[in-house]
Scaffold this motif. Structure first.
Motif, short mmCIF file in Angstrom:
data_model
loop_
_atom_site.label_atom_id
_atom_site.label_comp_id
_atom_site.label_asym_id
_atom_site.label_seq_id
_atom_site.Cartn_x
_atom_site.Cartn_y
_atom_site.Cartn_z
N TRP A 40 0.82 -1.20 0.00
CA TRP A 40 0.00 0.00 0.00
C TRP A 40 0.86 1.26 0.00
O TRP A 40 1.94 1.29 0.61
N PRO A 41 0.38 2.32 -0.64
CA PRO A 41 1.17 3.54 -0.76
C PRO A 41 1.22 4.34 0.54
O PRO A 41 0.51 4.04 1.52
N ALA A 42 2.05 5.38 0.53
CA ALA A 42 2.20 6.24 1.71
C ALA A 42 2.25 7.70 1.28
O ALA A 42 2.79 8.04 0.22
N LEU A 43 1.71 8.55 2.13
CA LEU A 43 1.66 9.99 1.91
C LEU A 43 2.37 10.68 3.07
O LEU A 43 2.03 10.45 4.24
N LEU A 44 3.35 11.54 2.76
CA LEU A 44 4.19 12.18 3.78
C LEU A 44 3.93 13.69 3.77
O LEU A 44 4.04 14.34 2.74
N VAL A 45 3.63 14.25 4.96
CA VAL A 45 3.25 15.66 5.10
C VAL A 45 4.32 16.40 5.91
O VAL A 45 4.59 16.02 7.05
N PRO A 46 4.92 17.46 5.36
CA PRO A 46 6.03 18.15 6.04
C PRO A 46 5.56 19.15 7.09
O PRO A 46 4.37 19.44 7.23
N GLY A 47 6.54 19.72 7.81
CA GLY A 47 6.27 20.66 8.88
C GLY A 47 6.15 22.10 8.40
O GLY A 47 6.18 22.39 7.20
N LEU A 48 6.05 23.00 9.36
CA LEU A 48 5.73 24.41 9.13
C LEU A 48 6.65 25.10 8.12
O LEU A 48 6.19 25.64 7.12
N ALA A 102 -4.89 12.10 -0.76
CA ALA A 102 -4.93 10.66 -0.47
C ALA A 102 -5.90 9.95 -1.40
O ALA A 102 -5.61 8.84 -1.89
N GLN A 103 -7.01 10.59 -1.67
CA GLN A 103 -8.01 9.96 -2.55
C GLN A 103 -7.52 9.90 -3.99
O GLN A 103 -7.75 8.91 -4.69
N VAL A 104 -6.82 10.96 -4.44
CA VAL A 104 -6.29 10.96 -5.80
C VAL A 104 -5.14 9.95 -5.93
O VAL A 104 -5.09 9.17 -6.88
N ILE A 105 -4.24 9.95 -4.95
CA ILE A 105 -3.07 9.07 -5.02
C ILE A 105 -3.46 7.62 -4.83
O ILE A 105 -3.00 6.73 -5.55
N GLY A 106 -4.33 7.36 -3.85
CA GLY A 106 -4.69 5.98 -3.54
C GLY A 106 -5.80 5.42 -4.38
O GLY A 106 -5.99 4.19 -4.42
N GLY A 107 -6.57 6.29 -5.04
CA GLY A 107 -7.66 5.79 -5.86
C GLY A 107 -8.69 5.01 -5.07
O GLY A 107 -9.32 4.09 -5.61
N GLY A 108 -8.85 5.35 -3.81
CA GLY A 108 -9.82 4.65 -2.97
C GLY A 108 -9.23 3.51 -2.18
O GLY A 108 -9.91 2.94 -1.30
N ASP A 109 -7.98 3.13 -2.47
CA ASP A 109 -7.35 2.04 -1.72
C ASP A 109 -6.76 2.57 -0.42
O ASP A 109 -6.58 3.77 -0.23
#
Length: 293
Positions: A40-48, A102-109
């Protein structure tokens, strides 16, 4: 202030643009060098004051575990444009952006979600709001409520000085002296300057206010029952390590303390950090797939 270990992109990592109903987001996308994506894919969100580049040192290792891994610039941050509207930069609004991505990248997965520092507060909004079902959630050097200590003082300066004195002033009087004291290369120094000055001033000031005023949502996050990891450096100077440890206990979450690291484990101890994330993601997938059988 931590900086990426290097700016040259490793094999399998490339800059991309992702289109969403809320606009275009700049990302770094990492794929296994083999091209075979099995997990499964992963999404990484950076800091300020960070960006997608803060994850460069871990992206290849994470992708080699068989995943598509995407690190983003938040709205108004570095290479992602943003409006001159303070309401666009609340944790709730930015969390909604994370949902869309997340919805665009994962396509619902199912997808793993990681938030670093302020990005943890943003990603927490996406986890709690329920619009996206995440496979797991990692709070990396992020706390339960408003940031504390020296970084709170810095955040207050950003909130107060950026709207009145501008980004150039903040660069010359805060960020540049810190970078020079850290003996960074000319290449890194030029990158840090470009990154800061490309931020939306409204966005940066509003995000700073958010990190200084955020209330505790730990109990709400626990109710979501998403597999959660709390990961931080043993010398973290943002949220104190004991505060993050207590938060992990309240969440019933896994907890990893990265030896030798401070507030940016993905930069300061990338191999240890990447290994911890891969172990956690694999375990979360195994547990979730087992429940589905």
């Amino acid at each position: 202030m931590s900086t990426p270990r290097f700016l040259d992109l490793p094999p399998g990592v490339a800059p991309r643009k992702i289109e969403t109903p809320q606009g275009t987001f700049a990302v770094l996308e990492a794929l296994p060098v083999s091209g075979v994506v099995e997990r499964w894919p992963a999404l990484l969100v950076p800091g300020l004051t960070g960006s997608k580049e803060d994850f460069i040192a871990v992206l290849m290792t994470l992708a080699q575990s068989g995943r598509r891994v995407v690190a983003i610039d938040l709205r108004g941050q570095y290479e992602t444009p943003g409006p001159n509207d303070p309401d666009a930069y609340t944790c709730s609004a930015l969390g909604a952006d994370v949902d869309l991505l997340a919805q665009v990248i994962g396509g619902g997965d199912a997808m793993h979600l990681v938030g670093h520092s302020f990005g943890g507060l943003v990603a927490r909004e996406a986890a709690i709001d329920g619009r996206t079902k995440f496979a797991s959630f990692t709070l990396m050097s992020s706390g339960p409520a408003a940031i504390e200590g020296r970084r709170a003082i810095n955040g207050r300066k950003i909130m107060e000085e950026v709207p009145t004195l501008g980004l150039e002033h903040v660069w010359h009087h805060k960020f540049e002296p810190e970078a020079l004291a850290g003996d960074v290369s000319d290449e890194i120094l030029a990158f840090l300057r470009r990154r800061l000055l490309t931020n939306s001033p409204t966005g940066l000031a509003c995000m700073a206010k958010q990190v200084l005023t955020m209330h505790d949502r730990t109990d709400e996050l626990r109710q979501i029952e998403v597999p959660t990891l709390v990961l931080y450096g043993e010398h973290d100077d943002g949220w104190p390590p004991e505060v993050q440890s207590e938060m992990a206990a309240r969440l019933g979450a896994d907890c990893v303390v990265v030896p030798g690291a401070a507030h940016s484990p993905a930069v300061e101890a990338p191999e240890t950090t990447a290994a911890a994330l891969v172990r956690f993601w694999n375990a979360a997938e195994k547990a979730l797939l087992g429940h589905a059988v």
